[in-house]
Design a protein around this motif. Structure first.
Motif, mmCIF file in Angstrom:
data_model
loop_
_atom_site.group_PDB
_atom_site.id
_atom_site.type_symbol
_atom_site.label_atom_id
_atom_site.label_comp_id
_atom_site.label_asym_id
_atom_site.label_seq_id
_atom_site.Cartn_x
_atom_site.Cartn_y
_atom_site.Cartn_z
ATOM 1 N N ALA A 47 7.286 -0.358 -2.440
ATOM 2 C CA ALA A 47 6.584 0.064 -1.418
ATOM 3 C C ALA A 47 5.050 -0.548 -1.367
ATOM 4 O O ALA A 47 4.438 -0.926 -0.595
ATOM 5 C CB ALA A 47 6.551 1.549 -1.050
ATOM 6 N N MET A 48 4.516 -0.468 -2.639
ATOM 7 C CA MET A 48 3.075 -0.839 -2.945
ATOM 8 C C MET A 48 2.884 -2.205 -2.674
ATOM 9 O O MET A 48 1.773 -2.361 -2.358
ATOM 10 C CB MET A 48 2.770 -0.259 -4.481
ATOM 11 C CG MET A 48 1.126 -0.519 -4.644
ATOM 12 S SD MET A 48 0.222 0.667 -3.744
ATOM 13 C CE MET A 48 0.732 2.039 -4.314
ATOM 14 N N THR A 49 4.118 -3.156 -2.729
ATOM 15 C CA THR A 49 3.644 -4.656 -2.487
ATOM 16 C C THR A 49 3.031 -4.564 -0.792
ATOM 17 O O THR A 49 1.799 -5.267 -0.845
ATOM 18 C CB THR A 49 4.926 -5.229 -2.598
ATOM 19 O OG1 THR A 49 5.174 -5.196 -4.155
ATOM 20 C CG2 THR A 49 4.457 -6.511 -2.455
ATOM 21 N N SER A 50 3.636 -3.856 -0.081
ATOM 22 C CA SER A 50 3.242 -4.228 1.479
ATOM 23 C C SER A 50 1.847 -3.374 1.410
ATOM 24 O O SER A 50 1.014 -3.982 2.257
ATOM 25 C CB SER A 50 4.290 -3.530 2.291
ATOM 26 O OG SER A 50 5.462 -4.083 2.420
ATOM 27 N N ILE A 51 1.763 -2.594 0.671
ATOM 28 C CA ILE A 51 0.177 -1.916 0.932
ATOM 29 C C ILE A 51 -0.882 -2.845 0.201
ATOM 30 O O ILE A 51 -2.217 -3.116 0.785
ATOM 31 C CB ILE A 51 0.023 -0.526 0.272
ATOM 32 C CG1 ILE A 51 1.089 0.423 0.777
ATOM 33 C CG2 ILE A 51 -1.386 0.054 -0.158
ATOM 34 C CD1 ILE A 51 1.166 1.888 0.042
ATOM 35 N N LEU A 52 -0.511 -3.541 -0.708
ATOM 36 C CA LEU A 52 -1.609 -4.147 -1.344
ATOM 37 C C LEU A 52 -1.708 -5.719 -0.461
ATOM 38 O O LEU A 52 -2.783 -6.063 -0.469
ATOM 39 C CB LEU A 52 -0.900 -4.863 -2.895
ATOM 40 C CG LEU A 52 -1.010 -3.729 -3.864
ATOM 41 C CD1 LEU A 52 -0.424 -4.240 -5.350
ATOM 42 C CD2 LEU A 52 -2.426 -3.119 -4.170
ATOM 43 N N LEU A 53 -0.725 -5.939 -0.214
ATOM 44 C CA LEU A 53 -0.801 -7.204 0.972
ATOM 45 C C LEU A 53 -1.728 -6.813 2.125
ATOM 46 O O LEU A 53 -2.517 -7.836 2.658
ATOM 47 C CB LEU A 53 0.478 -7.510 1.350
ATOM 48 C CG LEU A 53 1.506 -8.496 0.330
ATOM 49 C CD1 LEU A 53 2.930 -8.647 1.109
ATOM 50 C CD2 LEU A 53 0.908 -9.642 -0.013
ATOM 51 N N PHE A 54 -1.477 -5.628 2.807
ATOM 52 C CA PHE A 54 -2.344 -5.260 3.736
ATOM 53 C C PHE A 54 -3.828 -5.245 3.124
ATOM 54 O O PHE A 54 -4.918 -5.703 3.976
ATOM 55 C CB PHE A 54 -1.997 -3.719 4.143
ATOM 56 C CG PHE A 54 -2.748 -3.391 5.243
ATOM 57 C CD1 PHE A 54 -2.554 -3.449 6.540
ATOM 58 C CD2 PHE A 54 -4.115 -2.302 5.035
ATOM 59 C CE1 PHE A 54 -3.346 -3.083 7.792
ATOM 60 C CE2 PHE A 54 -4.879 -1.916 6.210
ATOM 61 C CZ PHE A 54 -4.361 -2.217 7.359
ATOM 62 N N ILE A 55 -4.164 -4.710 2.048
ATOM 63 C CA ILE A 55 -5.357 -4.373 1.531
ATOM 64 C C ILE A 55 -6.052 -5.827 1.391
ATOM 65 O O ILE A 55 -7.032 -6.060 1.584
ATOM 66 C CB ILE A 55 -5.383 -3.721 0.195
ATOM 67 C CG1 ILE A 55 -5.280 -2.415 0.329
ATOM 68 C CG2 ILE A 55 -6.594 -3.836 -0.537
ATOM 69 C CD1 ILE A 55 -4.938 -1.519 -0.763
ATOM 70 N N ASN A 56 -5.228 -6.860 0.810
ATOM 71 C CA ASN A 56 -5.869 -8.297 0.780
ATOM 72 C C ASN A 56 -6.175 -8.724 2.005
ATOM 73 O O ASN A 56 -7.290 -9.315 1.973
ATOM 74 C CB ASN A 56 -4.388 -9.076 0.005
ATOM 75 C CG ASN A 56 -4.270 -8.915 -1.362
ATOM 76 O OD1 ASN A 56 -4.883 -8.371 -2.056
ATOM 77 N ND2 ASN A 56 -3.038 -9.049 -1.836
ATOM 78 N N ARG A 57 -5.380 -8.525 2.990
ATOM 79 C CA ARG A 57 -5.774 -9.272 4.369
ATOM 80 C C ARG A 57 -6.956 -8.547 4.955
ATOM 81 O O ARG A 57 -7.871 -9.060 5.458
ATOM 82 C CB ARG A 57 -4.606 -9.049 5.306
ATOM 83 C CG ARG A 57 -4.949 -9.581 6.640
ATOM 84 C CD ARG A 57 -3.767 -9.596 7.498
ATOM 85 N NE ARG A 57 -2.749 -10.772 7.058
ATOM 86 C CZ ARG A 57 -1.648 -11.114 7.902
ATOM 87 N NH1 ARG A 57 -1.259 -10.472 9.084
ATOM 88 N NH2 ARG A 57 -0.788 -11.726 7.051
ATOM 89 N N ASN A 58 -7.125 -6.963 4.629
ATOM 90 C CA ASN A 58 -7.873 -6.172 5.532
ATOM 91 C C ASN A 58 -9.474 -6.463 4.833
ATOM 92 O O ASN A 58 -10.492 -6.585 5.466
ATOM 93 C CB ASN A 58 -7.560 -4.913 5.314
ATOM 94 C CG ASN A 58 -8.471 -3.768 6.370
ATOM 95 O OD1 ASN A 58 -8.252 -4.201 7.488
ATOM 96 N ND2 ASN A 58 -9.400 -3.021 5.819
ATOM 97 N N TYR A 59 -9.453 -6.550 3.575
ATOM 98 C CA TYR A 59 -10.593 -6.837 2.844
ATOM 99 C C TYR A 59 -10.781 -8.265 2.286
ATOM 100 O O TYR A 59 -11.791 -8.393 1.642
ATOM 101 C CB TYR A 59 -10.616 -5.763 1.516
ATOM 102 C CG TYR A 59 -10.437 -4.086 1.979
ATOM 103 C CD1 TYR A 59 -11.978 -3.729 2.634
ATOM 104 C CD2 TYR A 59 -9.605 -3.519 2.136
ATOM 105 C CE1 TYR A 59 -11.939 -2.333 3.081
ATOM 106 C CE2 TYR A 59 -9.679 -2.207 2.559
ATOM 107 C CZ TYR A 59 -10.584 -1.588 2.996
ATOM 108 O OH TYR A 59 -10.796 -0.420 3.377
ATOM 109 N N GLU A 60 -9.923 -8.980 2.769
ATOM 110 C CA GLU A 60 -9.935 -10.599 2.146
ATOM 111 C C GLU A 60 -10.333 -10.701 0.635
ATOM 112 O O GLU A 60 -11.085 -11.128 0.184
ATOM 113 C CB GLU A 60 -11.383 -11.215 2.775
ATOM 114 C CG GLU A 60 -11.276 -11.387 4.376
ATOM 115 C CD GLU A 60 -12.432 -12.095 5.044
ATOM 116 O OE1 GLU A 60 -13.505 -12.369 4.073
ATOM 117 O OE2 GLU A 60 -12.383 -12.136 6.222
#
Length: 224
Positions: A197-210
């Motif tokens: 589950a954490m992978t999707s969260i990290l991908l979101f963080i990557n995109r949101n915060y560049e």
């Protein structure tokens, strides 16, 4: 190559994460077998590793079945949709071995949303499918693939290692350390759901915060 190290067979080793892990282990002195349904692609990936690490030649290409047969520890690095199909084809060759599964159940196009299977964990479902004769261990889901393939890049992310057999988890932690990562016992295979589950969260963080490859760190005073 260190002859005392187990041979590592990476099923799906032509993909980004499988290739990056194989490269890191080959650099650490392990012989790696790149497995693929297409042996030509497998040898292309193996030759890329050998070129990077020249003059040593620690990698070879093979079919997934040959890689599963000839390895001491297997790694499954295929998309989640191919997880069961690939392991079903090599199940007999994996009996008695450790199978490290890096599967993340991402569901395109909404990969930034957690979408775990009904069973709760894709890797736990694989352990149930394969049975207890194969020791499935979940690890490396939260590592950025592009970081793995860049040997100049320090892996600034801890590895959560889940599996039902402690000795199997210990072997995976050794491999993580050899590849320059810090790893932690994270409990039975069902706990893999958290890393998946954490992978999707990290991908979101990557995109949101560049961010180029955000990751996890376990904090505290306990010395490993």
């Amino acid at each position: 190559m260190n002859e005392s190290f187990p041979v590592i067979g990476v099923l799906g080793g032509t993909g980004h994460e499988g290739y990056g892990l194989a490269l890191r282990w080959a650099k650490a002195g392990y012989k790696v077998i790149i497995g693929s349904r297409d042996e030509t692609k497998a040898w292309t990936a193996a030759n890329q590793i050998n070129t990077v690490l020249s003059p040593s030649k620690p990698a070879v290409g093979a079919s997934n079945k040959t890689a599963a047969t000839d390895c001491g520890i297997a790694v499954l690095a295929v998309p989640s949709r191919a997880q069961i199909k690939v392991t079903d084809e090599v199940q007999n060759e994996l009996i008695g071995k450790i199978l490290i599964d890096v599967t993340v159940p991402l569901v395109p196009p909404k990969v930034l949303r957690v979408q775990l299977p009904e069973s709760g964990s894709a890797v736990a479902a694989l352990q149930s499918f394969l049975g207890d004769q194969i020791h499935v261990v979940s690890a490396f889901q939260n590592i950025a693939a592009n970081h793995l393939a860049d040997l100049s890049k320090e892996i600034d992310c801890d590895v959560l290692v889940c599996g039902n057999k402690k000795s199997a988890r210990e072997e995976v932690i050794k491999l993580a350390n050899a590849a320059g990562m810090r790893a932690w016992h994270a409990g039975p295979i069902e706990n893999s759901a958290a890393a998946e589950a954490m992978t999707s969260i990290l991908l979101f963080i990557n995109r949101n915060y560049e961010i180029d490859g955000s990751g996890l760190r376990i904090t505290g005073d306990k010395t490993l």
